[in-house]
Design a protein around this motif. Structure first.
Motif, PDB file in Angstrom:
ATOM      1  N   GLY A 282      19.295 -38.538 -26.365  1.00 26.81           N
ATOM      2  CA  GLY A 282      20.058 -39.270 -27.356  1.00 26.81           C
ATOM      3  C   GLY A 282      19.388 -40.492 -27.936  1.00 26.81           C
ATOM      4  O   GLY A 282      19.823 -40.997 -28.974  1.00 26.81           O
ATOM      5  N   MET A 283      18.331 -40.982 -27.302  1.00 27.15           N
ATOM      6  CA  MET A 283      17.685 -42.223 -27.745  1.00 27.15           C
ATOM      7  C   MET A 283      16.313 -41.980 -28.365  1.00 27.15           C
ATOM      8  O   MET A 283      15.685 -42.904 -28.859  1.00 27.15           O
ATOM      9  CB  MET A 283      17.535 -43.178 -26.558  1.00 27.15           C
ATOM     10  N   GLY A 284      15.821 -40.740 -28.283  1.00 27.72           N
ATOM     11  CA  GLY A 284      14.486 -40.441 -28.776  1.00 27.72           C
ATOM     12  C   GLY A 284      13.379 -40.849 -27.831  1.00 27.72           C
ATOM     13  O   GLY A 284      12.210 -40.854 -28.194  1.00 27.72           O
ATOM     14  N   GLU A 285      13.738 -41.157 -26.593  1.00 28.01           N
ATOM     15  CA  GLU A 285      12.747 -41.584 -25.609  1.00 28.01           C
ATOM     16  C   GLU A 285      12.023 -40.400 -24.971  1.00 28.01           C
ATOM     17  O   GLU A 285      10.892 -40.532 -24.519  1.00 28.01           O
ATOM     18  CB  GLU A 285      13.419 -42.415 -24.504  1.00 28.01           C
ATOM     19  N   ALA A 286      12.684 -39.246 -24.889  1.00 34.15           N
ATOM     20  CA  ALA A 286      12.132 -38.089 -24.186  1.00 34.15           C
ATOM     21  C   ALA A 286      12.673 -36.830 -24.843  1.00 34.15           C
ATOM     22  O   ALA A 286      13.497 -36.888 -25.770  1.00 34.15           O
ATOM     23  CB  ALA A 286      12.507 -38.134 -22.702  1.00 34.15           C
ATOM     24  N   GLY A 287      12.204 -35.675 -24.365  1.00 31.45           N
ATOM     25  CA  GLY A 287      12.708 -34.405 -24.849  1.00 31.45           C
ATOM     26  C   GLY A 287      12.356 -34.136 -26.299  1.00 31.45           C
ATOM     27  O   GLY A 287      11.588 -34.859 -26.933  1.00 31.45           O
ATOM     28  N   PRO A 288      12.941 -33.070 -26.880  1.00 34.80           N
ATOM     29  CA  PRO A 288      12.625 -32.709 -28.267  1.00 34.80           C
ATOM     30  C   PRO A 288      12.890 -33.812 -29.281  1.00 34.80           C
ATOM     31  O   PRO A 288      12.173 -33.919 -30.277  1.00 34.80           O
ATOM     32  CB  PRO A 288      13.549 -31.506 -28.519  1.00 34.80           C
ATOM     33  N   SER A 289      13.924 -34.644 -29.057  1.00 31.82           N
ATOM     34  CA  SER A 289      14.225 -35.666 -30.066  1.00 31.82           C
ATOM     35  C   SER A 289      13.145 -36.727 -30.158  1.00 31.82           C
ATOM     36  O   SER A 289      13.015 -37.393 -31.187  1.00 31.82           O
ATOM     37  CB  SER A 289      15.591 -36.314 -29.794  1.00 31.82           C
ATOM     38  N   SER A 290      12.319 -36.882 -29.110  1.00 33.95           N
ATOM     39  CA  SER A 290      11.205 -37.832 -29.199  1.00 33.95           C
ATOM     40  C   SER A 290      10.187 -37.373 -30.245  1.00 33.95           C
ATOM     41  O   SER A 290       9.479 -38.197 -30.837  1.00 33.95           O
ATOM     42  CB  SER A 290      10.522 -37.994 -27.833  1.00 33.95           C
ATOM     43  N   ARG A 291      10.127 -36.077 -30.486  1.00 36.16           N
ATOM     44  CA  ARG A 291       9.248 -35.542 -31.529  1.00 36.16           C
ATOM     45  C   ARG A 291       9.968 -35.430 -32.869  1.00 36.16           C
ATOM     46  O   ARG A 291       9.368 -35.574 -33.931  1.00 36.16           O
ATOM     47  CB  ARG A 291       8.727 -34.162 -31.108  1.00 36.16           C
ATOM     48  N   LEU A 292      11.267 -35.145 -32.805  1.00 34.85           N
ATOM     49  CA  LEU A 292      12.017 -34.900 -34.032  1.00 34.85           C
ATOM     50  C   LEU A 292      12.381 -36.161 -34.796  1.00 34.85           C
ATOM     51  O   LEU A 292      12.453 -36.136 -36.034  1.00 34.85           O
ATOM     52  CB  LEU A 292      13.290 -34.125 -33.691  1.00 34.85           C
ATOM     53  N   LEU A 293      12.629 -37.261 -34.107  1.00 32.97           N
ATOM     54  CA  LEU A 293      13.013 -38.483 -34.823  1.00 32.97           C
ATOM     55  C   LEU A 293      11.942 -38.929 -35.815  1.00 32.97           C
ATOM     56  O   LEU A 293      12.255 -39.181 -36.990  1.00 32.97           O
ATOM     57  CB  LEU A 293      13.358 -39.600 -33.839  1.00 32.97           C
ATOM     58  N   PRO A 294      10.663 -39.043 -35.412  1.00 34.22           N
ATOM     59  CA  PRO A 294       9.659 -39.420 -36.409  1.00 34.22           C
ATOM     60  C   PRO A 294       9.499 -38.373 -37.508  1.00 34.22           C
ATOM     61  O   PRO A 294       9.238 -38.713 -38.672  1.00 34.22           O
ATOM     62  CB  PRO A 294       8.377 -39.595 -35.594  1.00 34.22           C
ATOM     63  N   ARG A 295       9.653 -37.108 -37.164  1.00 34.56           N
ATOM     64  CA  ARG A 295       9.551 -36.048 -38.182  1.00 34.56           C
ATOM     65  C   ARG A 295      10.682 -36.165 -39.190  1.00 34.56           C
ATOM     66  O   ARG A 295      10.475 -36.021 -40.409  1.00 34.56           O
ATOM     67  CB  ARG A 295       9.571 -34.686 -37.491  1.00 34.56           C
ATOM     68  N   ALA A 296      11.899 -36.422 -38.714  1.00 30.98           N
ATOM     69  CA  ALA A 296      13.036 -36.586 -39.616  1.00 30.98           C
ATOM     70  C   ALA A 296      12.861 -37.807 -40.504  1.00 30.98           C
ATOM     71  O   ALA A 296      13.157 -37.767 -41.705  1.00 30.98           O
ATOM     72  CB  ALA A 296      14.322 -36.701 -38.798  1.00 30.98           C
ATOM     73  N   ALA A 297      12.355 -38.900 -39.928  1.00 34.20           N
ATOM     74  CA  ALA A 297      12.145 -40.119 -40.709  1.00 34.20           C
ATOM     75  C   ALA A 297      11.141 -39.879 -41.830  1.00 34.20           C
ATOM     76  O   ALA A 297      11.340 -40.317 -42.970  1.00 34.20           O
ATOM     77  CB  ALA A 297      11.674 -41.239 -39.793  1.00 34.20           C
ATOM     78  N   ALA A 298      10.055 -39.174 -41.516  1.00 40.51           N
ATOM     79  CA  ALA A 298       9.025 -38.912 -42.518  1.00 40.51           C
ATOM     80  C   ALA A 298       9.530 -38.011 -43.635  1.00 40.51           C
ATOM     81  O   ALA A 298       9.106 -38.130 -44.790  1.00 40.51           O
ATOM     82  CB  ALA A 298       7.806 -38.286 -41.843  1.00 40.51           C
TER      83      ALA A 298
END
Length: 387
Positions: A282-298
């Motif tokens: 949920g925080m983007g610290e680990a797991g798939p969202s750690s990769r997806l958050l920067p991708r979504a931002a870009a």
């Protein structure tokens, strides 16, 4: 009975308490504090852990179990009590949040786990430890510790008004340790769920929903108004959680099974989808969202954050930059829930964990016996039972 506040008091994270009665000493939870460094990342446990008789873990989120390898590195050699769901989820939490060297030397000790089911009463020395369903995650529990003279009830993380999970009533006690994560927030869980559903309706053509793998993920699936995708790595865990029907409200398991069956699987090799996408954590610290958050931002892909955002975490940075929205999905008690828990527990003295100092002061207005001044590192006495 004496209580050592080892983490989570006047702060969010590293939740941990030591209960002492005569020669008996047990530990309730052993979490880490996301965003902290050095000693503040871990519970404030002085010296060796060799004098702890038993460890009881409420659930597998990082702020409750993330310091397990650290505890083992400090000499803890006793039993570790947790539910089967917590046992199954804890290794992934440690992989994301434990110190790499600690984890290498002290991996998850599967052979030392003592399993119990929510509702069981456990024993350690002279202490009796009652458990109940927390309403927070499948397999999550609260603990009520009794030494014959006084009773401490520790909520861990609870959700009394979940749309998905069952919470058992915390018993009457002499000292109640409340989940004060939301302070005196008066907005109900149902109202927040409607707000999140409305946001997702406006972004039905594509958005990212970072979420913990357990707990909030099911709350979000229940609130999603239309088609959605999940990161494919989540499916097996979500199926297991949904299959644990005794942890869920009547009728919810079937609803979630249908919703998950219809959900699309998404992998990192795919294009961002034209529907809401759930990915942990949920925080983007680990797991798939750690990769997806920067991708979504870009890519300018909308992001909705729905939980705690530790300062400096990837989710927090994205939100502060105006690149992510935030609506809190209640996975902890709001004001009415905590007041109800306290009243049913007999209106005892109380502590609040997982909460900043100013929010504790606000909560004390509504729960007068709340010891809002207590902080991590202090020792307090549990009042004796009234004769």
């Amino acid at each position: 009975m004496m209580l050592d506040l080892l983490g989570g008091f006047g702060e969010k994270g590293r939740t941990s308490l030591a209960v002492n009665s005569g020669n008996d000493r047990i530990l309730l939870d052993v979490g880490i504090k996301v965003g902290a460094t050095g000693a503040e990342y871990y519970p404030a446990l002085a010296g060796s852990a060799g004098d702890i008789d038993a460890l009881f873990v409420s659930h597998a989120h990082e702020d409750h179990v993330g310091a397990l390898s650290w505890l083992l590195s400090r000499g803890y050699a006793g039993p570790i009590f947790m539910t089967a769901e917590t046992r199954d989820e804890a290794p992934a939490t440690l992989a994301g949040y434990a110190d790499a060297e600690d984890l290498k030397r002290f991996p998850f000790p599967a052979d030392r786990i003592e399993l119990f089911q929510p509702g069981d009463t456990l024993k350690s020395g002279n202490l009796s430890i009652r458990t109940g369903r927390s309403g927070h995650v499948v397999g999550g529990v609260w603990f009520a510790v009794d030494d014959g003279e006084s009773r401490l009830a520790y909520s861990a993380d609870v959700v009394p008004d979940s749309n998905v999970f069952v919470m058992d009533t915390i018993p009457q006690c002499d000292l109640l340790v409340l989940d004060a994560s939301y302070g005196a927030d008066p907005v109900s869980g149902a109202a927040r769920a409607r707000e999140i559903s409305d946001w997702m309706t406006r972004h039905a053509n594509g958005c990212l929903l970072p979420t913990p793998l357990s707990g909030r993920s099911l709350e979000l699936i229940a609130a999603l108004p239309g088609p959605f995708a999940i990161h494919a790595s989540m499916r097996a865990s979500l199926e297991t959680q949904i299959g644990a029907s005794t942890a869920l409200l009547p009728g919810v398991s079937g609803l979630l099974q249908r919703r998950l069956r219809d959900a699309a699987d998404w992998t990192d090799a795919d294009l961002l989808p034209s529907m809401p996408l759930l990915a942990d954590d949920g925080m983007g610290e680990a797991g798939p969202s750690s990769r997806l958050l920067p991708r979504a931002a870009a890519a300018g892909f909308p992001v909705l954050l729905t939980g705690h955002l530790p300062s400096g975490s990837p989710g927090d940075r994205l939100h502060k930059a105006g690149r992510a929205d935030w609506v809190r999905m209640p996975t902890h008690p709001t004001l009415g829930g905590n007041v109800d828990i306290w009243e049913k527990a007999g209106r005892p003295e109380a502590l609040g964990h997982s909460c900043a100092a100013d929010s504790l002061a606000d909560l004390k207005i509504h729960i007068p016996p709340l010891l809002a001044q207590c902080r991590t590192g202090q020792r307090i006495k549990v009042p004796a039972r009234s004769k």
